[in-house]
Write a protein that holds these residues in place. Structure first.
Motif, PDB file in Angstrom:
ATOM      1  N   SER A 163       0.822  -1.215   0.000  1.00 16.78           N
ATOM      2  CA  SER A 163       0.000   0.000   0.000  1.00 16.78           C
ATOM      3  C   SER A 163       0.852   1.259   0.000  1.00 16.78           C
ATOM      4  N   GLN A 190       2.100   1.871  -3.455  1.00 12.83           N
ATOM      5  CA  GLN A 190       0.957   2.214  -4.300  1.00 12.83           C
ATOM      6  C   GLN A 190       0.537   3.663  -4.088  1.00 12.83           C
ATOM      7  N   GLU A 191       0.600   4.095  -2.849  1.00 18.03           N
ATOM      8  CA  GLU A 191       0.262   5.495  -2.555  1.00 18.03           C
ATOM      9  C   GLU A 191       1.263   6.434  -3.234  1.00 18.03           C
ATOM     10  N   PHE A 205       2.879   5.772  -5.935  1.00 14.81           N
ATOM     11  CA  PHE A 205       2.567   5.721  -7.357  1.00 14.81           C
ATOM     12  C   PHE A 205       1.419   6.654  -7.721  1.00 14.81           C
ATOM     13  N   HIS A 206       0.389   6.630  -6.917  1.00 18.83           N
ATOM     14  CA  HIS A 206      -0.783   7.467  -7.205  1.00 18.83           C
ATOM     15  C   HIS A 206      -0.399   8.949  -7.202  1.00 18.83           C
ATOM     16  N   GLN A 246       1.663   9.742 -10.351  1.00 21.07           N
ATOM     17  CA  GLN A 246       0.826   9.834 -11.539  1.00 21.07           C
ATOM     18  C   GLN A 246       0.068  11.156 -11.596  1.00 21.07           C
ATOM     19  N   LYS A 247      -0.352  11.623 -10.440  1.00 28.77           N
ATOM     20  CA  LYS A 247      -1.118  12.873 -10.398  1.00 28.77           C
ATOM     21  C   LYS A 247      -0.259  14.085 -10.719  1.00 28.77           C
TER      22      LYS A 247
END
Length: 546
Positions: free
Chosen positions: A257, A260-261, A263-264, A267-268
């Motif tokens: 997680s 993944q956070e 990564f998010h 991407q933003k």
């Protein structure tokens, strides 16, 4: 005569009072090299001056006669103070210890001593100049070369005999010689990047030589960093693209997680043309993230340029980042124009240059070193740090304003040891990458190898894992990566891990469910269709089929 240190002191002398008749002075000089006359004034008469004394009347008192002909007095001083008195050498100098006279030093002896000391100091300086590896140059106040060591001959391909005594401007352009500035401005230079000609890169330290508050010359040491610069350029030209340029965020499909956070967030911000700060341990994947942000954002059609602050000599930072006037090599900011500049390990950037980076972020233009024209570029900046910059700011080791400018978006990458689920996918990616690079078929991986990969702590994080996979592919001479292809540090750990996992009854135990996690990863990524306990997997099944 006797010697104190390097100074010869005449001790064959007699002391007479000023009321001594001249004939007695002459008699005394036949037995001594000098006569000291004491009284209200102190005089020295040398043996070779006895003929002058004979011009007076035999019974005339020596003090009256010396005063009458205006004979010059002699200074009385200690040996320690003798060098501090410049205007005492019109007559021989009397040396005392306490209240006793111990000897006489003549002007010729003092001159000999000074010449000997000058020769020694010159020898010391020349030996020092030849001992250091850097080029050493010394000039007088007119710029004539006084010293040119062997390292300088090698750096500039100019023999000593071809330049000693000549103006340094006869061999180099005046504006490119720091020693000319030293002579005119009188300000020292420390660790400055310099290009005295098109083929040479140096870091220079230079200082004016001062005497009596006047500049009488200058000395410079120049470290030849041409090979370092060329190596950096070569490394830059060979920099690897670590992500898929078309799908830059595809290098992690599952994962923990925390990652993944990260990564998010990445991407933003990819399409937001603002600075990004990536933090985390060394090798945790910061460059991969930087490339993903670049290729996944608005700058993807522009260049991605890296600048590693750990590998650049301190004096080269400014020229590396902003470029040097009148040179063919462009700066990092120019190379990354309309693209991204990734400043790796910005926590290692010297504090004095951080203000200039901040200036560029606030006003995207800069001056080249030695230039007076502002250069404008549209370069996005992504920086990384292994140290907590906020703590460095509190300690005064990092520019506070630059920190807050960079930290608008901060992405912290967890270490690989906390991202066990990511290991399988990263292994898959790196195996494919290096198989293509070395033109080999994609191999299988034994179950033992995957056990090692999952249990190993990976202190070097993603970068270490990538290096291990490259090693395995290079050494591979069959269709499967096995324990023999791994570095000793990993295989030794595997032996310890097996001892921990096997109980006294011979059964394999897993207290953290990592075995089940590995099998699930195999099913998800490698196409294994049935879940079985790892302990029951047959030898043929304990490999990864690709």
């Amino acid at each position: 005569m006797f010697r104190i240190g390097q100074i010869y002191i005449h001790n064959a002398f007699a002391i007479l009072e000023s009321d001594t008749p001249l004939k007695d002075v002459i008699t005394t000089l036949t037995q001594n090299d000098f006569v000291i006359i004491t009284g209200q004034k102190t005089y020295v008469i040398a043996k070779d001056e006895s003929k002058l004394i004979a011009l007076g009347k035999d019974f005339q008192l020596v003090g009256d006669w010396l005063n009458e002909i205006e004979w010059m007095t002699s200074a009385v001083t200690t040996l320690e103070e003798i060098s501090e008195q410049d205007e005492i050498w019109s007559r021989p100098v009397i040396v005392r210890e306490g209240s006793d006279f111990v000897g006489i030093v003549t002007a010729s002896e003092w001159s000999r001593y000074l010449k000997e000391e000058k020769a020694k100091i010159t020898s010391y300086f020349q030996t020092l100049a030849e001992t250091v590896n850097d080029a050493v140059t010394a000039v007088d106040h007119e710029g004539a070369v006084l010293c040119w060591n062997t390292a300088a001959e090698g750096t500039y391909k100019i023999k000593r005999e071809e330049i000693i005594g000549q103006k340094i401007s006869e061999h180099f352009q005046t504006e490119s010689v720091y020693l000319h500035r030293i002579l005119t401005e009188g300000l020292p230079v420390r660790g400055a990047y310099h290009r005295p000609n098109d083929k040479t890169h140096v870091l220079i330290n230079a200082s004016p030589i001062l005497y009596d508050n006047k500049i009488i010359g200058g000395v410079a040491t120049e470290q030849d960093i041409t090979r370092v610069v060329r190596l950096n350029e070569e490394l830059d030209s060979q920099a690897s693209v670590l992500v898929n340029e078309k799908e830059p965020f595809s290098f992690l499909l599952g994962g923990e997680s925390e990652i993944q956070e990260a990564f998010h967030v990445a991407q933003k911000v990819a399409y937001a043309d603002i600075p990004v700060l990536l933090t985390g341990e060394a090798g945790s994947g910061k460059e991969m993230f930087a490339q993903a942000i670049h290729y996944g954002g608005s700058k993807r059609n522009g260049p991605f340029v890296s600048m590693n602050c750990q590998t650049i000599p301190p004096g080269l930072f400014e020229a590396e980042l902003f470029g040097y006037q009148n040179t063919e090599n462009s700066s990092k900011l120019e190379q990354a124009d309309n693209g991204t500049l990734f400043i790796e390990a910005i926590d290692r950037m010297p504090l004095e240059f951080q203000e200039k980076v901040l200036d560029y972020l606030e006003n995207p233009s800069f001056y080249r070193v030695g230039g007076d024209e502002r250069i404008t570029t549209q370069t996005r900046m992504i920086a990384s740090s292994t140290q907590p910059l906020e703590e460095m700011v509190r300690r005064g080791e990092f520019n506070e304003s630059l920190y807050y400018r960079l930290a608008i978006i901060t992405i912290d990458l967890p270490p690989l040891r906390n991202r066990t689920k990511d290991i399988i996918e990263l292994v898959d990616q790196f195996v494919e990458e290096f198989s293509q690079k070395y033109q080999k078929e994609i191999p299988n991986l034994s179950q033992e190898v995957m056990d090692v990969f999952v249990h190993y702590s990976w202190p070097g994080n993603v970068k270490e894992l990538r290096n291990v996979i490259e090693r395995c592919i290079v050494l591979l001479d069959g269709g499967e990566i096995s324990l023999k292809h791994l570095p000793p540090t990993l295989t030794e750990m595997h032996g310890l891990q097996e001892e921990e996992n096997v109980s006294s009854d011979g059964q394999i135990h897993s207290g953290n469910n990592e075995a089940i996690m590995i099998e699930e990863a195999f099913v998800r990524r490698m196409g294994i269709k049935a879940l079985q306990p790892i302990s029951s997997v047959s030898l043929e099944e304990r490999c990864i089929t690709r």
